[in-house]
Scaffold this active site. Structure first.
Site, short mmCIF file in Angstrom:
data_model
loop_
_atom_site.label_atom_id
_atom_site.label_comp_id
_atom_site.label_asym_id
_atom_site.label_seq_id
_atom_site.Cartn_x
_atom_site.Cartn_y
_atom_site.Cartn_z
N SER A 272 0.83 -1.22 0.00
CA SER A 272 0.00 0.00 0.00
C SER A 272 0.86 1.27 0.00
O SER A 272 1.67 1.47 0.92
CB SER A 272 -0.89 -0.02 1.25
OG SER A 272 -1.29 1.28 1.60
N1 LIG Z 1 -6.40 8.29 2.16
C1 LIG Z 1 -6.02 7.04 2.78
C2 LIG Z 1 -6.14 5.91 1.78
C3 LIG Z 1 -5.94 4.56 2.43
C4 LIG Z 1 -6.34 3.42 1.51
O1 LIG Z 1 -7.18 3.59 0.60
N2 LIG Z 1 -5.77 2.24 1.77
C5 LIG Z 1 -6.10 1.05 0.99
C6 LIG Z 1 -4.82 0.30 0.63
S1 LIG Z 1 -3.80 1.27 -0.44
C7 LIG Z 1 -6.94 0.12 1.85
O2 LIG Z 1 -6.74 0.03 3.03
N3 LIG Z 1 -7.89 -0.58 1.23
C8 LIG Z 1 -8.68 -1.56 1.90
C9 LIG Z 1 -10.12 -1.15 2.03
O3 LIG Z 1 -10.47 -0.01 1.64
O4 LIG Z 1 -10.89 -1.96 2.55
C10 LIG Z 1 -4.62 7.17 3.36
O5 LIG Z 1 -3.85 8.02 2.88
O6 LIG Z 1 -4.29 6.45 4.31
#
Ligand SMILES: N[C@@H](CCC(=O)N[C@@H](CS)C(=O)NCC(=O)O)C(=O)O
Length: 221
Positions: A12
């Site tokens: 990530s």
């Molecule tokens: N704006 C957030 C974005 C975080 C994000 O979208 N993380 C993704 C992985 S890159 C995630 O956890 N996805 C799993 C989900 O949404 O269930 C940040 O900067 O932390």
């Protein structure tokens, strides 16, 4: 132990931005791997702490926080010996914020709008118009870097950490053309020289790009 726990997954980009910050600050922390591809972030226990079920999520001695930009700013404000990574000067801090919001709302979103359908619904063909956001992201970064080595003047800040973690990951969809974007390319090379870069961003980014390349079969007009 410091009582700092980072819940994350190295593929990530936002997690890698937090790793860059934690390493730059030389903080001891526990790293708890969350298998987001297997849905481990969707457990009741995780959602109790972060209803958005995203990584990175931080627990600092029981204070729960998520969103990489908020986490990086918090860590520097709380633990840094000086304010260079997140300047207290009003104008410099405003510029850092502008770049952080750019990453959150433009750069990372240009990737997420492509990768989310891939990971969630096994979509493997990407319409070319969707990749336009990535080109716009590279183009804007090139402009931000016109007259300075870092995104906010001469000083490395958390804006560089957040944006570089995303920018290096965009290559999984559209590779950076160093001839077209020489400033972006030089800025990435500059950050690669940080002693903690490879561990915090380099290898996780490589893995992420490998995964994207196995899932993305074509970009079609
Ligand atoms: N704006 C957030 C974005 C975080 C994000 O979208 N993380 C993704 C992985 S890159 C995630 O956890 N996805 C799993 C989900 O949404 O269930 C940040 O900067 O932390």
């Amino acid at each position: 132990m410091s009582g700092i726990i980072l819940y994350g997954n190295d593929i990530s980009p936002p997690v890698r931005a937090c790793l860059l910050t934690l390493k730059a600050l030389k903080l001891n922390f526990e790293y708890k791997h969350v298998d987001i591809l297997a849905g481990e972030q969707l457990t009741d226990d995780f959602i109790k702490h972060n209803p958005q079920h995203t990584v990175p999520t931080l627990s600092d001695n029981g204070v729960w926080l998520w969103d990489s930009h908020a986490i990086c700013a918090y860590l520097v404000d709380k633990y840094a010996k000086d304010d260079s990574l997140y300047p207290r000067d009003l104008v410099l801090r405003a510029r850092v914020h502008q770049r952080l919001y750019f990453d959150a709302s433009i750069l990372f979103m240009s990737l997420r709008c492509i990768t989310r359908p891939m990971f969630k619904n096994n979509v493997s063909i990407v319409p070319r118009e969707k990749t336009q956001g990535i080109i716009e992201g590279y183009t804007l970064l090139e402009k931000f870097l016109t007259s300075a080595p870092y995104l906010v003047s001469d000083c490395l800040t958390i804006a560089d950490f957040c944006c570089v973690a995303t920018a290096t990951s965009l290559g999984g969809v559209i590779e950076l053309d160093a001839k077209k974007y020489p400033k972006v390319s030089a800025w990435i090379e500059r950050l690669k020289k940080l002693p903690y870069y490879e561990e915090a961003n380099g290898w996780g980014c490589k893995r992420y790009i490998e995964i994207l390349k196995t899932r993305l079969t074509a970009i079609v007009s």
